[in-house]
Write a protein that holds these residues in place. Structure first.
Motif, short mmCIF file in Angstrom:
data_model
loop_
_atom_site.label_atom_id
_atom_site.label_comp_id
_atom_site.label_asym_id
_atom_site.label_seq_id
_atom_site.Cartn_x
_atom_site.Cartn_y
_atom_site.Cartn_z
N PRO A 202 -38.04 41.42 20.46
CA PRO A 202 -39.37 41.28 19.87
C PRO A 202 -39.66 39.89 19.32
N ARG B 172 -46.69 47.12 26.06
CA ARG B 172 -45.73 46.62 27.06
C ARG B 172 -45.01 47.79 27.73
N SER C 295 -41.93 37.92 21.52
CA SER C 295 -43.24 38.48 21.83
C SER C 295 -44.34 37.80 21.02
N ARG C 296 -45.45 37.54 21.68
CA ARG C 296 -46.61 36.94 21.01
C ARG C 296 -47.67 37.97 20.67
N LYS C 297 -47.66 39.09 21.37
CA LYS C 297 -48.61 40.16 21.09
C LYS C 297 -47.84 41.32 20.45
N THR C 298 -47.83 41.33 19.13
CA THR C 298 -47.08 42.33 18.37
C THR C 298 -48.03 43.09 17.44
N ILE D 91 -35.87 45.14 24.66
CA ILE D 91 -36.90 44.11 24.47
C ILE D 91 -36.57 43.28 23.25
N SER E 217 -37.85 48.30 19.44
CA SER E 217 -38.04 47.42 20.59
C SER E 217 -36.69 47.02 21.18
#
Length: 267
Positions: A53, A75, A56-59, A51, A46
């Motif tokens: 990571p 993403r 990030s909340r959606k992993t 990015i 990532s």
């Protein structure tokens, strides 16, 4: 339906993540749509694509726990036709989290989570496996159709590879009989040392046509590209590493096309 390829080797520091995102970028030039699935809690795949990571909340942790569908965790990246599902350190505890929630941490979980709709959207799904034969990497091998094993051109490379091959054979006997080794990718090759040449010769003598012809060199450009948050072919298209990954992508395509022709001839 997409080709699902695990980039795997239980030995760390052999160029798995580097191969995953640079191969993805090279494959897009064939007008292919690529999904990278970061299965490494370090999240380096990532980060290499710019990015963070940790924000990030959606992993992949949420995907494994069933809190979000995989396709909703995808993403965009700064690379055309290359998307990603990110991971961060929270993924390291996902097996314990599954136990705590009364769910069985099955090795077939990821395979079940990659839905048909996602497979229709992407031509390739590349699974960047962590440097250990753990719950996460075994999920990657069980979900994949093929394995690309990056092999560092240094001492102990063959010993580490034998452990991976043993694990692949076990996965074939249990959860994924269709798993195949697409090829071994020689990485971190240093033409200035005789050791790199000897290791490469030894691997080719042992594994023959399972070793890709393209050799990934040690390259400052690879390190500089990471700092820029882009694959090496976008940072410096003429660099040796860019040319090498372009060659690897071409070989991957050829291997898959030849297999398809063989399968069609048997029908």
């Amino acid at each position: 339906m997409s080709e699902i390829i695990a980039i795997a080797n239980q030995k760390g520091g052999v160029g798995k993540t580097t191969t995953a995102y640079n191969l993805a970028s090279a494959l897009r030039k064939y007008n292919k749509r690529i999904l990278l699935v970061d299965l490494d809690p370090q999240g380096n795949c990532s980060r290499a694509l710019g990015i963070d990571p940790s924000l990030s909340r959606k992993t992949m942790r949420e995907v494994f726990l069933g809190e979000v569908e995989l396709r909703k965790a995808i993403r965009k990246t700064g690379v055309d036709h290359v998307h990603i599902v990110v991971s961060n350190l929270s993924l390291a505890l996902v097996e314990n989290a599954l136990h705590d929630r009364g769910k069985k941490p099955s090795y077939t979980l990821l395979r079940d989570l990659i839905d048909p709709r996602t497979r229709k959207i992407y031509d390739f799904i590349l699974l960047d496996c962590p440097p250990a034969l753990s719950f996460l990497s075994l999920n990657g091998l069980t979900a994949a159709k093929d394995v690309i094993a990056p092999v560092q051109c240094e001492y102990f490379a063959v010993d580490a590879l034998s452990q991976l091959l043993s694990t692949i054979a076990k996965v074939q006997r249990t959860d994924n009989p269709d798993l195949e080794i697409l090829g071994l990718a020689l990485t971190m090759f240093d033409s200035r040392t005789s050791l790199s040449t000897k290791i490469a010769q030894q691997l080719r003598a042992t594994f023959k046509d399972r070793v890709f012809n393209s050799v990934i060199p040690r390259s400052v450009s690879l390190l500089e590209a990471v700092m820029k948050g882009v694959p090496v072919d976008l940072y410096k298209p003429t660099a040796q590493a860019s040319v090498a990954y372009a060659g690897l992508a071409r070989e991957v395509m050829e291997c898959l096309e030849n297999r398809q022709k063989r399968n069609e001839s048997r029908q």
